[in-house]
Design a protein around this motif. Sequence first.
Motif, mmCIF file in Angstrom:
data_model
loop_
_atom_site.group_PDB
_atom_site.id
_atom_site.type_symbol
_atom_site.label_atom_id
_atom_site.label_comp_id
_atom_site.label_asym_id
_atom_site.label_seq_id
_atom_site.Cartn_x
_atom_site.Cartn_y
_atom_site.Cartn_z
ATOM 1 N N THR A 139 -8.016 -7.941 -16.324
ATOM 2 C CA THR A 139 -7.841 -6.535 -15.945
ATOM 3 C C THR A 139 -8.147 -6.334 -14.467
ATOM 4 N N MET A 140 -9.188 -7.020 -13.984
ATOM 5 C CA MET A 140 -9.551 -6.899 -12.580
ATOM 6 C C MET A 140 -8.424 -7.423 -11.683
ATOM 7 N N LEU A 141 -7.844 -8.569 -12.040
ATOM 8 C CA LEU A 141 -6.741 -9.107 -11.243
ATOM 9 C C LEU A 141 -5.513 -8.217 -11.336
ATOM 10 N N GLY A 142 -5.328 -7.561 -12.472
ATOM 11 C CA GLY A 142 -4.248 -6.585 -12.581
ATOM 12 C C GLY A 142 -4.459 -5.412 -11.644
ATOM 13 N N LEU A 143 -5.712 -4.976 -11.523
ATOM 14 C CA LEU A 143 -6.031 -3.901 -10.579
ATOM 15 C C LEU A 143 -5.807 -4.367 -9.138
ATOM 16 N N CYS A 144 -6.160 -5.626 -8.853
ATOM 17 C CA CYS A 144 -5.908 -6.168 -7.517
ATOM 18 C C CYS A 144 -4.421 -6.157 -7.202
ATOM 19 N N ALA A 145 -3.615 -6.525 -8.190
ATOM 20 C CA ALA A 145 -2.161 -6.501 -8.000
ATOM 21 C C ALA A 145 -1.659 -5.082 -7.779
ATOM 22 N N SER A 146 -2.311 -4.118 -8.414
ATOM 23 C CA SER A 146 -1.882 -2.725 -8.253
ATOM 24 C C SER A 146 -2.130 -2.216 -6.840
ATOM 25 N N VAL A 147 -3.091 -2.836 -6.142
ATOM 26 C CA VAL A 147 -3.311 -2.454 -4.741
ATOM 27 C C VAL A 147 -2.092 -2.796 -3.907
ATOM 28 N N GLN A 148 -1.540 -4.009 -4.130
ATOM 29 C CA GLN A 148 -0.321 -4.388 -3.421
ATOM 30 C C GLN A 148 0.832 -3.458 -3.787
ATOM 31 N N SER A 149 0.899 -3.066 -5.062
ATOM 32 C CA SER A 149 1.951 -2.142 -5.501
ATOM 33 C C SER A 149 1.768 -0.771 -4.868
ATOM 34 N N LEU A 150 0.516 -0.360 -4.713
ATOM 35 C CA LEU A 150 0.247 0.916 -4.050
ATOM 36 C C LEU A 150 0.752 0.893 -2.616
ATOM 37 N N MET A 151 0.573 -0.259 -1.952
ATOM 38 C CA MET A 151 1.073 -0.388 -0.584
ATOM 39 C C MET A 151 2.598 -0.282 -0.539
ATOM 40 N N ARG A 152 3.257 -0.866 -1.557
ATOM 41 C CA ARG A 152 4.719 -0.773 -1.606
ATOM 42 C C ARG A 152 5.179 0.633 -1.980
ATOM 43 N N THR A 153 4.273 1.417 -2.577
ATOM 44 C CA THR A 153 4.618 2.790 -2.952
ATOM 45 C C THR A 153 4.538 3.735 -1.762
ATOM 46 N N VAL A 154 3.416 3.685 -1.061
ATOM 47 C CA VAL A 154 3.244 4.585 0.083
ATOM 48 C C VAL A 154 3.795 3.983 1.366
ATOM 49 N N GLY A 155 3.936 2.634 1.382
ATOM 50 C CA GLY A 155 4.395 1.950 2.585
ATOM 51 C C GLY A 155 5.755 2.393 3.095
ATOM 52 N N PRO A 156 6.782 2.504 2.209
ATOM 53 C CA PRO A 156 8.094 2.914 2.712
ATOM 54 C C PRO A 156 8.096 4.294 3.366
ATOM 55 N N THR A 157 7.330 5.209 2.780
ATOM 56 C CA THR A 157 7.271 6.554 3.368
ATOM 57 C C THR A 157 6.593 6.520 4.725
ATOM 58 N N ILE A 158 5.429 5.844 4.783
ATOM 59 C CA ILE A 158 4.712 5.738 6.054
ATOM 60 C C ILE A 158 5.501 4.899 7.040
ATOM 61 N N GLY A 159 5.999 3.746 6.567
ATOM 62 C CA GLY A 159 6.737 2.842 7.447
ATOM 63 C C GLY A 159 8.030 3.444 7.963
ATOM 64 N N GLY A 160 8.770 4.136 7.089
ATOM 65 C CA GLY A 160 10.017 4.766 7.525
ATOM 66 C C GLY A 160 9.775 5.838 8.571
ATOM 67 N N PHE A 161 8.704 6.623 8.379
ATOM 68 C CA PHE A 161 8.366 7.668 9.348
ATOM 69 C C PHE A 161 7.986 7.058 10.693
ATOM 70 N N LEU A 162 7.123 6.039 10.668
ATOM 71 C CA LEU A 162 6.685 5.403 11.914
ATOM 72 C C LEU A 162 7.855 4.738 12.638
ATOM 73 N N TYR A 163 8.694 4.038 11.873
ATOM 74 C CA TYR A 163 9.795 3.298 12.480
ATOM 75 C C TYR A 163 10.805 4.231 13.138
ATOM 76 N N GLN A 164 11.176 5.293 12.438
ATOM 77 C CA GLN A 164 12.196 6.195 12.962
ATOM 78 C C GLN A 164 11.692 7.052 14.109
ATOM 79 N N ASN A 165 10.402 7.383 14.114
ATOM 80 C CA ASN A 165 9.876 8.295 15.128
ATOM 81 C C ASN A 165 9.151 7.608 16.287
ATOM 82 N N TYR A 166 8.534 6.441 16.030
ATOM 83 C CA TYR A 166 7.719 5.829 17.068
ATOM 84 C C TYR A 166 8.051 4.364 17.333
ATOM 85 N N GLY A 167 8.945 3.776 16.533
ATOM 86 C CA GLY A 167 9.363 2.406 16.785
ATOM 87 C C GLY A 167 8.438 1.357 16.173
ATOM 88 N N VAL A 168 8.796 0.112 16.376
ATOM 89 C CA VAL A 168 8.073 -1.010 15.779
ATOM 90 C C VAL A 168 6.640 -1.102 16.301
#
Length: 396
Positions: free
Chosen positions: A338-367
């Motif tokens: 269960t603990m390792l499943g929770l660890c994996a969910s952290v990576q999934s959380l990054m993939r969840t919020v990452g596109p929104t944050i990453g898309g905003f940063l990339y389009q407005n402020y660049g790499v």
Amino acid sequence: MQKVIFITYIITVLEITWMFLQFSITPYLAKRLGMDTLWFGYLQTTVGVIQLLGGPLFGRFADIFGARMALATSCLASVMYFLLLGFTNSVPLLFIHKLPAVFMHILPGAQMVVTDLTEPEKRTDALGKLGLCFGIGMITGSSLGGFLSTHYGESFAAFVGAGGSLLSTVLVISFIPKHTKKQPGAQEHVDKKAKAGSVFNLSEIARLMKFPGVAKIFAVKITSGVPQGAFQVMFSIITMNFFQLQAAQTGYLLAYFGVVQMVIQGAVIGRMTSMYSESNLLLLSIGVASIVGVAQALMSNVIEFCFIVIPMMFSLCTFNVITDSMLTKSVPSSDTGTMLGLCASVQSLMRTVGPTIGGFLYQNYGVSSFGYIQLVVNTLLLVYLMKSGISKREEH
């Protein structure tokens, strides 16, 4: 037991190979279907949400029904995932084919087997070798995906992945024991049976956060992972638009990532864990991440990025292995899945919020914005951990 661990490493290499095979074809398939950067971000977010929900439940499932059942489920889900991808010819189908990803957690599943079969003092090194398998799979999958999609098309490459995952399923059923955990005592056995139907018992999952040190390490894992996750989920777009790479060239770049990771996890992390405490290595990985942030902010071409990859992968690999090891050692052996499943969910959380944050940063402020964010976040985190005296508490 060593034979089981060795077979687990082989299964991990195979499944990571197929995973990176699809990483090297999905962005180009999406582009061919007319999907723009914004919608590609939505696609990545969809995958993140699906795996975020599935990660903790997958770990709980493994604790109750055994690692073999969990690994077999993951491999069969991967077969379905690639079959759907092979038949994808529209944007809606591209979203639909991501649904089996709720059960696709091959790396956490392999970590569960290794964790169950190794002693705590040897766990960090054993988990590090799984990272070596990850690197091998990254190299072969990225190169194979780029080659197959360029010469035979995305659908053919997807069907190759489906066949490969079917092979992994056969290996799991044939060689992984039904139960890999040590036999519990009589009372623990009764408790286990009482909880047999509680895969969806969220209170049992949340209970792990109450163990000493777990909540703090999780907060560190999430905080440091946000800027890295935003860059990673946008990496395929960056390679196409900023670095101007074709599918085959992107595959070679990902293969280079794999080589670097293999060296770090196979020859560096194991030795460092025998020389330094886990808390000191955690501080080192966060400090290196801050320096990498500066380099990312200043880079202008793919050649410079190839030099940055070395410290970046060292920081990322060390951070993930150390935090996973610290967290599994903080809970009873009956809850490591269960603990390792929770660890994996952290990576999934990054993939969840990452596109929104990453898309905003990339389009407005660049790499360069990704680097500056990583610098600020990890510097603040490093100062906080040093002031909180994490090293002294571990020694105590």
